[in-house]
Design a protein around this motif. Structure first.
Motif, mmCIF file in Angstrom:
data_model
loop_
_atom_site.group_PDB
_atom_site.id
_atom_site.type_symbol
_atom_site.label_atom_id
_atom_site.label_comp_id
_atom_site.label_asym_id
_atom_site.label_seq_id
_atom_site.Cartn_x
_atom_site.Cartn_y
_atom_site.Cartn_z
ATOM 1 N N PRO A 75 0.792 -1.229 0.000
ATOM 2 C CA PRO A 75 0.000 0.000 0.000
ATOM 3 C C PRO A 75 0.828 1.285 0.000
ATOM 4 N N ARG A 76 2.103 1.187 0.341
ATOM 5 C CA ARG A 76 2.963 2.374 0.299
ATOM 6 C C ARG A 76 3.399 2.696 -1.127
ATOM 7 N N LEU A 77 3.305 1.720 -2.019
ATOM 8 C CA LEU A 77 3.749 1.907 -3.406
ATOM 9 C C LEU A 77 2.629 1.821 -4.434
ATOM 10 N N HIS A 78 1.582 1.064 -4.125
ATOM 11 C CA HIS A 78 0.550 0.763 -5.114
ATOM 12 C C HIS A 78 -0.808 1.307 -4.691
ATOM 13 N N VAL A 79 -1.629 1.649 -5.673
ATOM 14 C CA VAL A 79 -3.005 2.059 -5.383
ATOM 15 C C VAL A 79 -3.739 0.852 -4.800
ATOM 16 N N PRO A 80 -4.779 1.070 -4.004
ATOM 17 C CA PRO A 80 -5.435 -0.035 -3.289
ATOM 18 C C PRO A 80 -5.945 -1.180 -4.161
ATOM 19 N N GLN A 89 3.431 -12.091 3.303
ATOM 20 C CA GLN A 89 2.545 -12.091 4.473
ATOM 21 C C GLN A 89 3.230 -11.449 5.673
ATOM 22 N N LEU A 90 4.500 -11.712 5.868
ATOM 23 C CA LEU A 90 5.268 -11.132 6.971
ATOM 24 C C LEU A 90 5.259 -9.604 6.906
ATOM 25 N N ARG A 91 5.208 -9.052 5.712
ATOM 26 C CA ARG A 91 5.203 -7.603 5.514
ATOM 27 C C ARG A 91 3.792 -7.015 5.480
ATOM 28 N N GLY A 92 2.783 -7.870 5.595
ATOM 29 C CA GLY A 92 1.396 -7.405 5.579
ATOM 30 C C GLY A 92 0.876 -7.103 4.190
ATOM 31 N N PHE A 93 1.484 -7.675 3.150
ATOM 32 C CA PHE A 93 1.124 -7.377 1.770
ATOM 33 C C PHE A 93 0.239 -8.444 1.129
ATOM 34 N N LEU A 94 0.094 -9.603 1.746
ATOM 35 C CA LEU A 94 -0.607 -10.726 1.122
ATOM 36 C C LEU A 94 -2.089 -10.445 0.945
ATOM 37 N N ILE A 95 -2.589 -10.707 -0.252
ATOM 38 C CA ILE A 95 -4.016 -10.631 -0.541
ATOM 39 C C ILE A 95 -4.596 -12.040 -0.612
ATOM 40 N N ASP A 96 -3.931 -12.927 -1.384
ATOM 41 C CA ASP A 96 -4.476 -14.265 -1.594
ATOM 42 C C ASP A 96 -3.416 -15.159 -2.222
ATOM 43 N N VAL A 97 -3.617 -16.467 -2.109
ATOM 44 C CA VAL A 97 -2.840 -17.461 -2.842
ATOM 45 C C VAL A 97 -3.868 -18.326 -3.553
ATOM 46 N N LEU A 98 -3.725 -18.423 -4.866
ATOM 47 C CA LEU A 98 -4.714 -19.156 -5.638
ATOM 48 C C LEU A 98 -4.055 -19.897 -6.785
ATOM 49 N N PRO A 99 -4.749 -20.879 -7.341
ATOM 50 C CA PRO A 99 -4.205 -21.582 -8.505
ATOM 51 C C PRO A 99 -4.046 -20.619 -9.683
ATOM 52 N N VAL A 100 -3.029 -20.814 -10.497
ATOM 53 C CA VAL A 100 -2.790 -19.912 -11.625
ATOM 54 C C VAL A 100 -3.979 -19.874 -12.585
#
Length: 79
Positions: free
Chosen positions: A34-39, A60-71
């Motif tokens: 969120p410090r670099l990218h729009v929401p 995830q450690l940095r609080g950036f994770l949204i999701d993990v999904l199949p390609v």
């Protein structure tokens, strides 16, 4: 471990984003700084089975994770 900046494609499909890995990607680690990218920006690192947990834990450690999904579930909004 240094991570790739963009998803790599080869003749046989998508390649894991972990540096030096040439394995086929099966998972997408979707994240946003969120410090670099729009929401609504969704960055993606592709991951093989071996590197999925490492790449997920890294963001995830940095609080950036949204999701993990199949390609297969990636959309045009991801990238």
């Amino acid at each position: 471990m240094i991570l790739g900046a963009t998803p790599r494609r080869e003749a046989d499909g998508l390649v894991c984003s972990s540096k030096g890995c040439r394995a086929q990607a099966r998972h997408a680690v979707v994240w946003n700084n969120p410090r670099l990218h729009v929401p609504d920006r969704r960055k993606v690192w592709l991951a093989c089975e071996e590197h999925r947990d490492h790449l997920r834990d890294f963001v995830q450690l940095r609080g950036f994770l949204i999701d993990v999904l199949p390609v297969e579930e990636l959309t045009e909004a991801d990238g």
